[in-house]
Motif scaffolding. Structure first.
Motif, PDB file in Angstrom:
ATOM      1  N   ARG A 256       3.645  -9.250  10.626  1.00 22.06           N
ATOM      2  CA  ARG A 256       4.077  -8.007   9.987  1.00 22.06           C
ATOM      3  C   ARG A 256       5.584  -8.029   9.727  1.00 22.06           C
ATOM      4  NH1 ARG A 256       2.613  -3.709  13.666  1.00 22.06           N
ATOM      5  NH2 ARG A 256       0.652  -3.372  12.583  1.00 22.06           N
ATOM      6  N   GLN A 257       6.356  -8.467  10.718  1.00 22.13           N
ATOM      7  CA  GLN A 257       7.811  -8.495  10.542  1.00 22.13           C
ATOM      8  C   GLN A 257       8.214  -9.434   9.412  1.00 22.13           C
ATOM      9  OE1 GLN A 257       9.086  -9.538  14.515  1.00 22.13           O
ATOM     10  NE2 GLN A 257       9.336  -7.395  15.122  1.00 22.13           N
ATOM     11  N   ARG A 258       7.575 -10.594   9.354  1.00 24.01           N
ATOM     12  CA  ARG A 258       7.877 -11.543   8.271  1.00 24.01           C
ATOM     13  C   ARG A 258       7.500 -10.954   6.910  1.00 24.01           C
ATOM     14  NH1 ARG A 258       8.981 -16.891   8.942  1.00 24.01           N
ATOM     15  NH2 ARG A 258       9.077 -17.673  11.072  1.00 24.01           N
ATOM     16  N   LEU A 259       6.341 -10.317   6.868  1.00 24.07           N
ATOM     17  CA  LEU A 259       5.887  -9.748   5.604  1.00 24.07           C
ATOM     18  C   LEU A 259       6.827  -8.636   5.136  1.00 24.07           C
ATOM     19  CD1 LEU A 259       3.915  -9.539   3.295  1.00 24.07           C
ATOM     20  CD2 LEU A 259       2.399  -8.185   4.752  1.00 24.07           C
ATOM     21  N   VAL A 260       7.247  -7.799   6.052  1.00 24.23           N
ATOM     22  CA  VAL A 260       8.191  -6.736   5.692  1.00 24.23           C
ATOM     23  C   VAL A 260       9.475  -7.345   5.128  1.00 24.23           C
ATOM     24  CG1 VAL A 260       9.723  -4.966   6.645  1.00 24.23           C
ATOM     25  CG2 VAL A 260       7.301  -4.980   7.262  1.00 24.23           C
ATOM     26  N   ARG A 261       9.983  -8.358   5.804  1.00 18.69           N
ATOM     27  CA  ARG A 261      11.226  -8.989   5.341  1.00 18.69           C
ATOM     28  C   ARG A 261      11.066  -9.578   3.949  1.00 18.69           C
ATOM     29  NH1 ARG A 261      12.709 -13.939   5.453  1.00 18.69           N
ATOM     30  NH2 ARG A 261      11.123 -14.569   6.963  1.00 18.69           N
ATOM     31  N   LEU A 262       9.935 -10.262   3.700  1.00 14.81           N
ATOM     32  CA  LEU A 262       9.719 -10.852   2.376  1.00 14.81           C
ATOM     33  C   LEU A 262       9.548  -9.765   1.306  1.00 14.81           C
ATOM     34  CD1 LEU A 262       7.330 -13.855   3.132  1.00 14.81           C
ATOM     35  CD2 LEU A 262       9.749 -13.925   2.565  1.00 14.81           C
ATOM     36  N   PRO A 271       5.421  -0.830  -0.182  1.00 10.76           N
ATOM     37  CA  PRO A 271       4.519  -1.595   0.689  1.00 10.76           C
ATOM     38  C   PRO A 271       5.155  -1.914   2.048  1.00 10.76           C
ATOM     39  CG  PRO A 271       4.551  -2.531  -1.521  1.00 10.76           C
ATOM     40  CD  PRO A 271       5.628  -1.514  -1.475  1.00 10.76           C
ATOM     41  N   ALA A 272       6.459  -2.187   2.049  1.00 14.44           N
ATOM     42  CA  ALA A 272       7.147  -2.461   3.318  1.00 14.44           C
ATOM     43  C   ALA A 272       7.132  -1.231   4.205  1.00 14.44           C
ATOM     44  CB  ALA A 272       8.580  -2.921   3.051  1.00 14.44           C
ATOM     45  N   LEU A 273       7.394  -0.065   3.605  1.00 14.82           N
ATOM     46  CA  LEU A 273       7.366   1.178   4.385  1.00 14.82           C
ATOM     47  C   LEU A 273       5.977   1.445   4.954  1.00 14.82           C
ATOM     48  CD1 LEU A 273       9.572   3.564   2.206  1.00 14.82           C
ATOM     49  CD2 LEU A 273      10.006   2.886   4.572  1.00 14.82           C
ATOM     50  N   ALA A 274       4.942   1.150   4.178  1.00 16.05           N
ATOM     51  CA  ALA A 274       3.572   1.376   4.672  1.00 16.05           C
ATOM     52  C   ALA A 274       3.295   0.531   5.905  1.00 16.05           C
ATOM     53  CB  ALA A 274       2.571   1.048   3.557  1.00 16.05           C
ATOM     54  N   LEU A 275       3.722  -0.726   5.890  1.00 13.24           N
ATOM     55  CA  LEU A 275       3.528  -1.599   7.047  1.00 13.24           C
ATOM     56  C   LEU A 275       4.305  -1.096   8.260  1.00 13.24           C
ATOM     57  CD1 LEU A 275       3.763  -5.057   5.261  1.00 13.24           C
ATOM     58  CD2 LEU A 275       1.787  -4.223   6.543  1.00 13.24           C
ATOM     59  N   LEU A 276       5.527  -0.661   8.026  1.00 19.94           N
ATOM     60  CA  LEU A 276       6.353  -0.185   9.139  1.00 19.94           C
ATOM     61  C   LEU A 276       5.795   1.104   9.722  1.00 19.94           C
ATOM     62  CD1 LEU A 276       9.819  -0.998   7.569  1.00 19.94           C
ATOM     63  CD2 LEU A 276       8.852  -2.057   9.611  1.00 19.94           C
ATOM     64  N   ARG A 277       5.250   1.949   8.883  1.00 18.64           N
ATOM     65  CA  ARG A 277       4.642   3.194   9.398  1.00 18.64           C
ATOM     66  C   ARG A 277       3.410   2.881  10.246  1.00 18.64           C
ATOM     67  NH1 ARG A 277       5.705   5.544   3.572  1.00 18.64           N
ATOM     68  NH2 ARG A 277       7.735   6.571   3.906  1.00 18.64           N
ATOM     69  N   GLU A 278       2.662   1.854   9.844  1.00 16.67           N
ATOM     70  CA  GLU A 278       1.530   1.415  10.673  1.00 16.67           C
ATOM     71  C   GLU A 278       2.033   0.966  12.044  1.00 16.67           C
ATOM     72  OE1 GLU A 278      -0.800  -1.643   8.879  1.00 16.67           O
ATOM     73  OE2 GLU A 278      -1.275  -0.453   7.101  1.00 16.67           O
ATOM     74  N   ALA A 279       3.126   0.198  12.039  1.00 15.94           N
ATOM     75  CA  ALA A 279       3.688  -0.288  13.300  1.00 15.94           C
ATOM     76  C   ALA A 279       4.105   0.870  14.187  1.00 15.94           C
ATOM     77  CB  ALA A 279       4.882  -1.197  13.018  1.00 15.94           C
ATOM     78  N   VAL A 280       4.699   1.893  13.594  1.00 13.92           N
ATOM     79  CA  VAL A 280       5.154   3.049  14.378  1.00 13.92           C
ATOM     80  C   VAL A 280       3.959   3.843  14.895  1.00 13.92           C
ATOM     81  CG1 VAL A 280       6.390   5.249  14.231  1.00 13.92           C
ATOM     82  CG2 VAL A 280       7.376   3.183  13.216  1.00 13.92           C
ATOM     83  N   ASP A 285       7.371   3.957  19.995  1.00 16.81           N
ATOM     84  CA  ASP A 285       8.698   3.597  20.494  1.00 16.81           C
ATOM     85  C   ASP A 285       9.160   2.232  19.969  1.00 16.81           C
ATOM     86  OD1 ASP A 285       6.899   2.087  21.846  1.00 16.81           O
ATOM     87  OD2 ASP A 285       7.807   2.337  23.834  1.00 16.81           O
ATOM     88  N   ASP A 286       8.556   1.767  18.868  1.00 14.00           N
ATOM     89  CA  ASP A 286       8.978   0.511  18.250  1.00 14.00           C
ATOM     90  C   ASP A 286      10.288   0.768  17.503  1.00 14.00           C
ATOM     91  OD1 ASP A 286       9.393  -1.772  16.723  1.00 14.00           O
ATOM     92  OD2 ASP A 286       7.270  -2.068  16.286  1.00 14.00           O
ATOM     93  N   VAL A 287      11.383   0.544  18.197  1.00 16.95           N
ATOM     94  CA  VAL A 287      12.705   0.874  17.650  1.00 16.95           C
ATOM     95  C   VAL A 287      13.020   0.044  16.418  1.00 16.95           C
ATOM     96  CG1 VAL A 287      15.187   0.827  18.133  1.00 16.95           C
ATOM     97  CG2 VAL A 287      13.590   1.700  19.849  1.00 16.95           C
ATOM     98  N   GLU A 288      12.631  -1.240  16.437  1.00 18.80           N
ATOM     99  CA  GLU A 288      12.933  -2.103  15.287  1.00 18.80           C
ATOM    100  C   GLU A 288      12.253  -1.590  14.025  1.00 18.80           C
ATOM    101  OE1 GLU A 288      15.098  -4.534  14.948  1.00 18.80           O
ATOM    102  OE2 GLU A 288      15.713  -4.177  17.014  1.00 18.80           O
ATOM    103  N   ALA A 289      11.002  -1.177  14.145  1.00 17.29           N
ATOM    104  CA  ALA A 289      10.296  -0.645  12.980  1.00 17.29           C
ATOM    105  C   ALA A 289      10.928   0.659  12.510  1.00 17.29           C
ATOM    106  CB  ALA A 289       8.818  -0.426  13.311  1.00 17.29           C
ATOM    107  N   LEU A 291      13.991   1.562  12.905  1.00 15.73           N
ATOM    108  CA  LEU A 291      15.286   1.234  12.304  1.00 15.73           C
ATOM    109  C   LEU A 291      15.111   0.695  10.887  1.00 15.73           C
ATOM    110  CD1 LEU A 291      18.341   0.830  12.435  1.00 15.73           C
ATOM    111  CD2 LEU A 291      17.938  -1.324  13.650  1.00 15.73           C
ATOM    112  N   ARG A 292      14.124  -0.179  10.717  1.00 17.98           N
ATOM    113  CA  ARG A 292      13.872  -0.743   9.385  1.00 17.98           C
ATOM    114  C   ARG A 292      13.536   0.350   8.379  1.00 17.98           C
ATOM    115  NH1 ARG A 292      13.748  -6.352   7.478  1.00 17.98           N
ATOM    116  NH2 ARG A 292      13.972  -7.636   9.333  1.00 17.98           N
ATOM    117  N   ILE A 293      12.768   1.334   8.810  1.00 19.47           N
ATOM    118  CA  ILE A 293      12.426   2.435   7.909  1.00 19.47           C
ATOM    119  C   ILE A 293      13.699   3.132   7.443  1.00 19.47           C
ATOM    120  CG2 ILE A 293      11.344   4.723   7.803  1.00 19.47           C
ATOM    121  CD1 ILE A 293       9.148   3.601   9.665  1.00 19.47           C
ATOM    122  N   GLY A 294      14.591   3.382   8.374  1.00 20.06           N
ATOM    123  CA  GLY A 294      15.860   4.018   8.014  1.00 20.06           C
ATOM    124  C   GLY A 294      16.677   3.178   7.056  1.00 20.06           C
ATOM    125  N   LEU A 295      16.694   1.871   7.288  1.00 20.75           N
ATOM    126  CA  LEU A 295      17.457   0.978   6.411  1.00 20.75           C
ATOM    127  C   LEU A 295      16.867   0.955   5.004  1.00 20.75           C
ATOM    128  CD1 LEU A 295      18.111  -1.976   8.880  1.00 20.75           C
ATOM    129  CD2 LEU A 295      19.756  -0.267   8.102  1.00 20.75           C
TER     130      LEU A 295
END
Length: 592
Positions: A256-262, A271-280, A285-289, A291-295
């Motif tokens: 998931r992290q690799r896919l979001v980055r690509l 699509p990246a936001l959708a993956l990160l929302r799934e992670a959250v 408490d997935d801080v990295e996800a 944070l990525r949403i905010g970025l």
């Protein structure tokens, strides 16, 4: 024996392989021996008692107590292979490799074919960087245990670390041939060896071979995606990672992290936001996800959402200073500079050694022309990171902005003592000399910047424009500016420089063409418009010249030299023009 440094990826690979070899003994629940310590004919009950106490302590991660009990057991029965192996494992986990080796060798002295002891010797040699010694240990293992596939894989990785790729590939393939259950692992590491050689297509095939044996083997999908990305086939890498998440394991964090980055490299934000929302959703408490949403919101310039997201992350992790640093930057983008400054200062209060916060705050203060406030932060950055080129650059620029040229020169020179190959430091030192009227030193520094970086477009343009402005070396001026434009073809400032050089050479038609392009790129630069007016006059286009100069004076009504030239050319008094008069009034109100 000579120690050989291995690449980081080989060390990482060996650490993974250790899960099925001697290294795992440091982290796995220790196994009980098949029989009590002692000889088969006369087992020692006291030794076994202490061994069991040691075992219990080891299970409870009480290594010191475990060691004490194992030593008591060993004193009672010094010939026990099981006790020597447990002690070797404990010492290896603590980094006491000499003791680990001694006990592994003691075990082998009593059982020359003991696989666990041989694996321990190999593992200790790897940890100590004695690669050749480790290879010898694995060669002993495969000679005694020819069906031990993991030994082939480990040896192959070591050979790859020595860049003995053909041997590495052959060795790993031997392991695959004898493997009953670990062939996918072997293909995985074969893929890594081929990646190290940049044999992308063969590496992808190795990962496909792993998946042919085990279609659910997730590391092979991730390895294949990474290889495709390295090969430049981002679209196919994305397809592979989506397959993992959709068909194999939707919770695979690495995929998931690799896919979001690509996806972000393709600016596929939704699509990246959708993956990160799934992670959250899976892990709030997935801080990295989070944070990525905010970025991503920041990248989309939805700063209100970005700020809300960063504040949510800070609620989860109030001590995450890097998140607060991002938040400060978002406030900068929103032009809420007071809040940005407050956030940077909060970081510095929490950790005065957080150099990024000092640097970012200093840059903001520099942009706001609050030079005296910026200076101590830059001095702090240099104290923390004496070789940081950016800090010397910004400190020198801040001093130049404060008209403290001599101090700026000293700072740039100090930076060059630390970083003598910095073209940017030479360039900025040259601009400082220009402000001081030290022409010879200006030229020297620009030439040095170009020598260090032949594509330093700013230095090429600056030197070329300097020559043109002084009516000297005009052919060189044109050549330098054209080199700058080859690097940045649509840079309006470089186009202006080239137009001005042509103007100085009397090549007026070419000058007009370049100047029109420059104004099209940067329509609100008063200097460009002043130059355009001058060039129009060479073509006797007085109406166009008058209009260009009026636009220039509208942008900069303080250009008294142009005002006088405007009058001298018979264009009247620009102060009577309403747009110029309004511009002067705005300037007066601003001054108040």
């Amino acid at each position: 024996m000579r120690r050989i440094r291995m690449t980081a990826w080989v060390v990482g690979a060996l650490a993974w392989l250790a899960l099925v070899s001697a290294d795992a003994l440091a982290t796995e629940r220790p196994a009980l021996p098949a029989k009590p310590p002692g000889s088969e004919q006369d087992p020692d009950a006291v030794a076994y008692y202490h061994f069991m106490l040691g075992y219990q302590h080891e299970v409870n991660n009480a290594a010191v107590e475990a060691e004490a009990e194992y030593l008591k057991a060993l004193a009672r029965d010094p010939n026990s292979v099981a006790i020597h192996l447990r002690l070797a494992t404990l010492y290896h986990a603590r980094g006491a490799h000499d003791k680990a080796q001694a006990h592994a060798e003691a075990a082998l002295a009593r059982d020359a074919t003991n696989l666990q002891a041989l694996q321990m010797l190999a593992s200790v040699a790897v940890a100590e960087g004695r690669t050749e010694r480790a290879i010898e240990s694995y060669e002993r293992i495969v000679a005694l245990w020819p069906q031990e596939a993991q030994a082939y894989f480990s040896m192959g990785m070591l050979l790859s670390g020595l860049k003995r790729y053909d041997e590495a590939e052959q060795t790993i393939r031997r392991g695959i041939a004898v493997s009953q259950t670990t062939a996918p692992t072997g293909y995985l590491y074969l893929g890594h060896v081929l990646v190290e050689q940049k044999a992308w297509d063969r590496a992808v095939q190795a990962y496909r071979d792993a998946l042919a044996v085990n279609p659910a083997y997730e590391p092979a999908y991730v390895g294949m995606a990474a290889t495709l990305e390295a090969k430049g086939d981002t679209a196919q890498a994305i397809t592979v990672l989506r397959k993992v998440l959709q068909e194999v394991n939707k919770g695979n964090r690495e995929a998931r992290q690799r896919l979001v980055r690509l996806l972000l490299t393709q600016k596929a934000y939704e699509p990246a936001l959708a993956l990160l929302r799934e992670a959250v959703q899976e892990s709030p408490d997935d801080v990295e996800a989070q944070l990525r949403i905010g970025l991503i919101y920041g990248e989309q310039k939805d700063y209100v959402k970005a700020v809300e997201q960063m504040r949510l992350v800070l609620a989860l992790r109030p001590q995450e200073l890097r998140v607060r640093d991002h938040l400060a930057y978002l406030y900068e983008e929103m032009k809420d500079f007071d809040k940005a400054i407050a956030e940077y200062r909060t970081i510095i209060q929490a950790d005065e050694r957080y150099s990024d916060a000092h640097l970012h705050l200093a840059y903001l203060l520099y942009r706001l022309k609050r030079n005296d406030e910026a200076l101590p932060h830059l001095q702090k950055v240099i104290a923390l990171n004496p070789k940081m080129t950016e800090a010397y650059l910004l400190l020198g620029l801040t001093l130049l902005q404060a008209s403290r040229q001599e101090e700026a020169v000293a700072v740039f020179r100090e930076g060059l003592q630390r970083n003598p190959d910095s073209a940017d430091l030479h360039f900025n030192l040259g601009t400082a000399y220009d402000k001081m009227g030290r022409f010879g030193e200006l030229v020297h520094e620009m030439e040095e910047a170009i020598r260090l970086d032949p594509k330093h477009a700013d230095a090429l343009n600056y030197l070329g424009y300097t020559y043109a402005e002084r009516d000297m070396r005009l052919e060189d001026a044109v050549a330098l500016i054209q080199r700058a434009l080859a690097v940045k073809p649509q840079n309006g400032y470089y186009l202006d420089s080239l137009a001005w050089a042509y103007y100085k050479m009397g090549r007026f038609q070419e000058a007009l063409e370049e100047m029109k392009q420059a104004v099209a790129v940067v329509p609100d630069d008063p200097v460009f418009l002043e130059h355009l007016g001058e060039i129009y006059l060479t073509q006797n286009l007085r109406g166009e010249a008058r209009e260009a100069w009026l636009r220039s004076l509208e942008l900069d009504p303080t250009n008294h030299k142009l005002v006088e030239r405007f009058k001298a050319k018979g264009f009247g008094d620009p102060a009577t023009e309403e747009r110029v008069r309004k511009s002067q009034q705005r300037l007066s109100h601003k001054a108040l």
